[in-house]
Design a protein around this motif. Structure first.
Motif, PDB file in Angstrom:
ATOM      1  N   LYS A 123       0.748  -1.174   0.013  1.00  6.24           N
ATOM      2  CA  LYS A 123       0.050   0.135  -0.105  1.00  6.24           C
ATOM      3  C   LYS A 123       0.963   1.216   0.107  1.00  6.24           C
ATOM      4  CE  LYS A 123      -3.760  -2.293   2.516  1.00  6.24           C
ATOM      5  NZ  LYS A 123      -3.303  -3.754   2.194  1.00  6.24           N
ATOM      6  N   LEU A 124       1.962   1.126  -0.773  1.00  6.45           N
ATOM      7  CA  LEU A 124       2.586   2.363  -0.975  1.00  6.45           C
ATOM      8  C   LEU A 124       2.094   3.577  -1.921  1.00  6.45           C
ATOM      9  CD1 LEU A 124       6.064   0.314  -0.927  1.00  6.45           C
ATOM     10  CD2 LEU A 124       5.129   1.404   1.120  1.00  6.45           C
ATOM     11  N   ASP A 125       3.015   4.387  -2.156  1.00  6.99           N
ATOM     12  CA  ASP A 125       2.595   5.790  -2.980  1.00  6.99           C
ATOM     13  C   ASP A 125       3.302   6.216  -4.094  1.00  6.99           C
ATOM     14  OD1 ASP A 125       0.838   6.171  -0.608  1.00  6.99           O
ATOM     15  OD2 ASP A 125       2.633   6.344   0.324  1.00  6.99           O
ATOM     16  N   GLY A 126       4.478   5.202  -4.389  1.00  9.25           N
ATOM     17  CA  GLY A 126       5.109   5.392  -5.535  1.00  9.25           C
ATOM     18  C   GLY A 126       6.256   4.555  -5.576  1.00  9.25           C
ATOM     19  N   ILE A 127       7.114   4.949  -6.608  1.00 11.89           N
ATOM     20  CA  ILE A 127       8.450   3.966  -6.999  1.00 11.89           C
ATOM     21  C   ILE A 127       9.503   5.173  -7.093  1.00 11.89           C
ATOM     22  CG2 ILE A 127       9.303   2.470  -8.562  1.00 11.89           C
ATOM     23  CD1 ILE A 127       6.173   1.886  -9.279  1.00 11.89           C
ATOM     24  N   PHE A 128      10.826   4.589  -6.588  1.00 12.36           N
ATOM     25  CA  PHE A 128      11.887   5.053  -6.774  1.00 12.36           C
ATOM     26  C   PHE A 128      12.795   4.333  -7.498  1.00 12.36           C
ATOM     27  CE2 PHE A 128      16.573   5.738  -5.364  1.00 12.36           C
ATOM     28  CZ  PHE A 128      16.614   7.248  -5.803  1.00 12.36           C
ATOM     29  N   ILE A 129      13.241   4.708  -8.941  1.00  6.06           N
ATOM     30  CA  ILE A 129      13.864   4.010  -9.722  1.00  6.06           C
ATOM     31  C   ILE A 129      15.610   4.036  -9.666  1.00  6.06           C
ATOM     32  CG2 ILE A 129      14.296   3.135 -12.158  1.00  6.06           C
ATOM     33  CD1 ILE A 129      11.334   3.851 -12.741  1.00  6.06           C
ATOM     34  N   ASN A 130      16.116   3.020  -9.591  1.00  3.42           N
ATOM     35  CA  ASN A 130      17.809   3.279  -9.296  1.00  3.42           C
ATOM     36  C   ASN A 130      18.094   2.438 -10.443  1.00  3.42           C
ATOM     37  OD1 ASN A 130      19.963   4.407  -8.109  1.00  3.42           O
ATOM     38  ND2 ASN A 130      20.185   2.539  -6.724  1.00  3.42           N
ATOM     39  N   PHE A 131      19.336   3.034 -11.148  1.00  2.00           N
ATOM     40  CA  PHE A 131      20.125   2.373 -12.107  1.00  2.00           C
ATOM     41  C   PHE A 131      21.696   2.476 -11.678  1.00  2.00           C
ATOM     42  CE2 PHE A 131      22.463   1.857 -15.741  1.00  2.00           C
ATOM     43  CZ  PHE A 131      22.083   0.369 -16.415  1.00  2.00           C
ATOM     44  N   ARG A 132      22.197   1.557 -11.172  1.00  2.00           N
ATOM     45  CA  ARG A 132      23.714   1.597 -10.573  1.00  2.00           C
ATOM     46  C   ARG A 132      24.977   1.186 -11.586  1.00  2.00           C
ATOM     47  NH1 ARG A 132      23.495   5.450  -7.100  1.00  2.00           N
ATOM     48  NH2 ARG A 132      25.810   4.818  -6.890  1.00  2.00           N
ATOM     49  N   ASN A 133      24.513   0.623 -12.591  1.00  2.00           N
ATOM     50  CA  ASN A 133      25.481   0.044 -13.573  1.00  2.00           C
ATOM     51  C   ASN A 133      26.104   1.380 -14.529  1.00  2.00           C
ATOM     52  OD1 ASN A 133      23.104  -1.923 -13.418  1.00  2.00           O
ATOM     53  ND2 ASN A 133      25.234  -2.816 -13.545  1.00  2.00           N
ATOM     54  N   LYS A 134      27.494   1.207 -14.832  1.00  2.00           N
ATOM     55  CA  LYS A 134      28.080   2.359 -15.661  1.00  2.00           C
ATOM     56  C   LYS A 134      27.410   2.239 -17.115  1.00  2.00           C
ATOM     57  CE  LYS A 134      32.546   2.436 -13.095  1.00  2.00           C
ATOM     58  NZ  LYS A 134      33.918   2.413 -13.402  1.00  2.00           N
ATOM     59  N   LEU A 135      27.424   3.547 -17.579  1.00  2.00           N
ATOM     60  CA  LEU A 135      26.872   3.746 -18.756  1.00  2.00           C
ATOM     61  C   LEU A 135      27.345   4.848 -19.628  1.00  2.00           C
ATOM     62  CD1 LEU A 135      24.127   2.259 -20.068  1.00  2.00           C
ATOM     63  CD2 LEU A 135      22.836   4.114 -19.421  1.00  2.00           C
ATOM     64  N   ASN A 136      27.660   4.637 -20.864  1.00  2.00           N
ATOM     65  CA  ASN A 136      27.998   5.738 -21.554  1.00  2.00           C
ATOM     66  C   ASN A 136      27.217   5.724 -23.066  1.00  2.00           C
ATOM     67  OD1 ASN A 136      29.467   3.711 -23.848  1.00  2.00           O
ATOM     68  ND2 ASN A 136      30.699   3.433 -21.917  1.00  2.00           N
ATOM     69  N   LYS A 137      27.557   6.929 -23.635  1.00  2.00           N
ATOM     70  CA  LYS A 137      26.795   7.195 -24.856  1.00  2.00           C
ATOM     71  C   LYS A 137      26.914   6.352 -25.991  1.00  2.00           C
ATOM     72  CE  LYS A 137      25.839  12.290 -24.219  1.00  2.00           C
ATOM     73  NZ  LYS A 137      25.947  13.397 -24.979  1.00  2.00           N
ATOM     74  N   GLU A 138      27.926   5.552 -26.026  1.00  2.00           N
ATOM     75  CA  GLU A 138      28.330   4.603 -27.259  1.00  2.00           C
ATOM     76  C   GLU A 138      27.753   3.397 -26.903  1.00  2.00           C
ATOM     77  OE1 GLU A 138      30.863   6.791 -25.652  1.00  2.00           O
ATOM     78  OE2 GLU A 138      30.500   8.009 -27.409  1.00  2.00           O
ATOM     79  N   SER A 139      27.253   3.140 -25.675  1.00  2.00           N
ATOM     80  CA  SER A 139      26.765   1.760 -25.529  1.00  2.00           C
ATOM     81  C   SER A 139      25.255   1.537 -25.910  1.00  2.00           C
ATOM     82  CB  SER A 139      26.640   1.661 -23.772  1.00  2.00           C
ATOM     83  OG  SER A 139      25.955   0.417 -23.592  1.00  2.00           O
ATOM     84  N   GLN A 140      24.932   0.434 -26.487  1.00  2.00           N
ATOM     85  CA  GLN A 140      23.711   0.030 -26.885  1.00  2.00           C
ATOM     86  C   GLN A 140      22.654   0.111 -25.683  1.00  2.00           C
ATOM     87  OE1 GLN A 140      22.931  -3.659 -28.264  1.00  2.00           O
ATOM     88  NE2 GLN A 140      20.882  -3.546 -28.498  1.00  2.00           N
ATOM     89  N   ASN A 141      22.860   0.035 -24.537  1.00  2.00           N
ATOM     90  CA  ASN A 141      22.308  -0.043 -23.124  1.00  2.00           C
ATOM     91  C   ASN A 141      21.931   1.592 -22.992  1.00  2.00           C
ATOM     92  OD1 ASN A 141      22.349  -2.692 -22.517  1.00  2.00           O
ATOM     93  ND2 ASN A 141      24.286  -2.367 -21.456  1.00  2.00           N
ATOM     94  N   TYR A 142      22.604   2.209 -23.558  1.00  2.00           N
ATOM     95  CA  TYR A 142      22.229   3.809 -23.373  1.00  2.00           C
ATOM     96  C   TYR A 142      20.967   4.414 -23.926  1.00  2.00           C
ATOM     97  CZ  TYR A 142      22.424   8.793 -24.179  1.00  2.00           C
ATOM     98  OH  TYR A 142      22.113  10.342 -24.174  1.00  2.00           O
ATOM     99  N   HIS A 143      20.539   3.532 -25.033  1.00  2.00           N
ATOM    100  CA  HIS A 143      19.249   3.781 -25.679  1.00  2.00           C
ATOM    101  C   HIS A 143      18.308   2.701 -25.250  1.00  2.00           C
ATOM    102  CE1 HIS A 143      20.993   6.573 -28.383  1.00  2.00           C
ATOM    103  NE2 HIS A 143      21.820   5.645 -28.815  1.00  2.00           N
ATOM    104  N   GLU A 144      18.821   1.656 -24.755  1.00  2.00           N
ATOM    105  CA  GLU A 144      18.013   0.760 -23.888  1.00  2.00           C
ATOM    106  C   GLU A 144      17.451   1.097 -22.775  1.00  2.00           C
ATOM    107  OE1 GLU A 144      16.430  -2.587 -24.768  1.00  2.00           O
ATOM    108  OE2 GLU A 144      16.973  -1.450 -26.666  1.00  2.00           O
ATOM    109  N   LEU A 145      18.167   1.780 -21.958  1.00  2.00           N
ATOM    110  CA  LEU A 145      17.779   2.176 -20.763  1.00  2.00           C
ATOM    111  C   LEU A 145      16.675   3.423 -20.842  1.00  2.00           C
ATOM    112  CD1 LEU A 145      17.910   2.474 -17.623  1.00  2.00           C
ATOM    113  CD2 LEU A 145      19.593   4.300 -17.971  1.00  2.00           C
ATOM    114  N   THR A 146      16.873   4.225 -21.861  1.00  2.00           N
ATOM    115  CA  THR A 146      15.873   5.305 -22.005  1.00  2.00           C
ATOM    116  C   THR A 146      14.457   4.632 -22.366  1.00  2.00           C
ATOM    117  OG1 THR A 146      17.665   6.931 -23.053  1.00  2.00           O
ATOM    118  CG2 THR A 146      15.323   7.401 -23.380  1.00  2.00           C
ATOM    119  N   ARG A 147      14.597   3.833 -23.174  1.00  2.00           N
ATOM    120  CA  ARG A 147      13.398   3.158 -23.641  1.00  2.00           C
ATOM    121  C   ARG A 147      12.607   2.558 -22.502  1.00  2.00           C
ATOM    122  NH1 ARG A 147      11.679  -1.758 -23.964  1.00  2.00           N
ATOM    123  NH2 ARG A 147      13.904  -2.308 -23.073  1.00  2.00           N
TER     124      ARG A 147
END
Length: 365
Positions: A123-147
């Motif tokens: 019965k909580l009121d929201g979500i705090f999203i955390n992403f701790r992995n390293k990420l740079n603009k050249e990584s495919q994960n850069y766009h995947e995280l945004t999506r």
């Protein structure tokens, strides 16, 4: 094949765990049953005071009237829950996005549904999203995280109408320490960005010399750069540390400079993270007493442990008050505490005084 097997096992274990917690936490334990209703994320007139409660200690003495949102890691004690909601404080679930969530549709869907179910169950009121992995603009994960985070925000709002959704971001948007996100489009779908205006020098050593983890000028620069990107300043919550770092010096720090023992590598962590409640205990036994660094606008002191010199850099009511001036100057959405249990909230006279000073620094008159 091995990764797929581990993923399936994780799904099975988490599903069984979810079934257990739903059974345990399905009933409202507050005397006033209305306190178990989620608090809407409708706009408030006051500045956000966004705090982290990740260990169940001394919470009865929190200054409840000064808090607006508390991040929790899961279930909280019934009395804690009821008190928080009686003060109209949102309780939001800390949920971690991992790299494998972005690369596997099944894992992504499970993370989304599990997070929603946890929020509903507790019965909580929201979500705090955390992403701790390293990420740079050249990584495919850069766009995947945004999506994924944009999809997540839409999913959560659909499944949990009125919930608050916030996202954890580094102290600067300038891709330091390989923590680079597509900040502007991500900001559009979140209510708040919690800016980690601390641990700034974890991977930015200055010749292996001890220093503050939250120097005022860098905090100011980081927040200003977010605003320059076009991010609404009212969505920015400036995080401040209720802790410091204890550094071991090679020799007595001449002129205030503590040269660290591990000068060949200087890999993180450079110092021991210690809570403010430990700092105020060590300060009276220090060699120097409380000193002040004008360049960084923070205090520090030197003490000895046996024959070894230590230098402690930290934030206290004065340094936090200086940072708090940025709230009005830049029309920020609020201030955040990392974390509440780092201050002694017991009932002793000394603890009460120190806690009062730290709370007042967050919320000046």
């Amino acid at each position: 094949m091995r990764w797929r097997l581990e993923s399936v096992l994780t799904l099975v274990i988490n599903t069984l765990w979810m079934q257990n917690i739903v059974t345990d936490k399905d009933v409202c334990k507050c005397k006033n049953q209305t306190l178990c209703k989620p608090i809407s994320s409708s706009p408030r007139v006051q500045v956000e005071v966004f705090a982290f409660h990740l260990e169940p200690k001394d919470w009865a003495q929190y200054h409840w009237s000064k808090i607006t949102t508390i991040v929790v890691s899961g279930a909280v004690e019934d009395e804690f829950y009821c008190i928080a909601h009686s003060y109209n404080i949102r309780l939001v679930l800390k949920s971690e996005i991992e790299t494998h969530h972005m690369k596997n549709k099944q894992m992504e869907e499970f993370w989304l549904s599990t997070t929603v179910e946890l929020v509903r169950t507790y019965k909580l009121d929201g979500i705090f999203i955390n992403f701790r992995n390293k990420l740079n603009k050249e990584s495919q994960n850069y766009h995947e995280l945004t999506r994924m985070v944009i999809k997540s925000a839409s999913y959560f709002r659909n499944k949990l109408p009125g919930c608050q959704i916030s996202f954890n971001v580094p102290w600067t948007p300038n891709c330091k320490n390989e923590r680079c996100f597509d900040f502007l489009p991500i900001s559009h779908v979140f209510d708040l960005f919690f800016v980690e205006s601390f641990n700034i020098y974890n991977d930015m050593r200055e010749g292996c010399v001890a220093t503050s983890s939250s120097p005022y000028q860098d905090v100011l620069t980081g927040l200003s750069d977010y605003i320059k990107l076009g991010i609404d300043s009212r969505k920015l919550v400036m995080g401040v540390p209720w802790y410091g770092y204890d550094y071991t010096c090679k020799r007595f720090p001449q002129g205030g400079a503590c040269e660290l023992e591990n000068t060949s590598d200087c890999s993180y962590p450079l110092g021991e993270r210690i809570p403010y409640k430990t700092i105020v205990q060590r300060l009276p036994r220090s060699l120097t007493g409380r000193l002040w660094n004008d360049d960084r606008s923070v205090p520090y002191f030197v003490y000895m442990d046996g024959k070894t010199y230590h230098q402690v850099w930290y934030d206290d009511p004065e340094s936090i008050s200086i940072k708090t001036t940025l709230l009005k100057r830049h029309k920020l959405g609020g201030i955040g505490v990392m974390e509440l249990n780092d201050v002694d909230h017991s009932r002793t006279a000394r603890a009460t005084l120190h806690a009062e000073e730290m709370w007042n620094a967050l919320c000046p008159p």
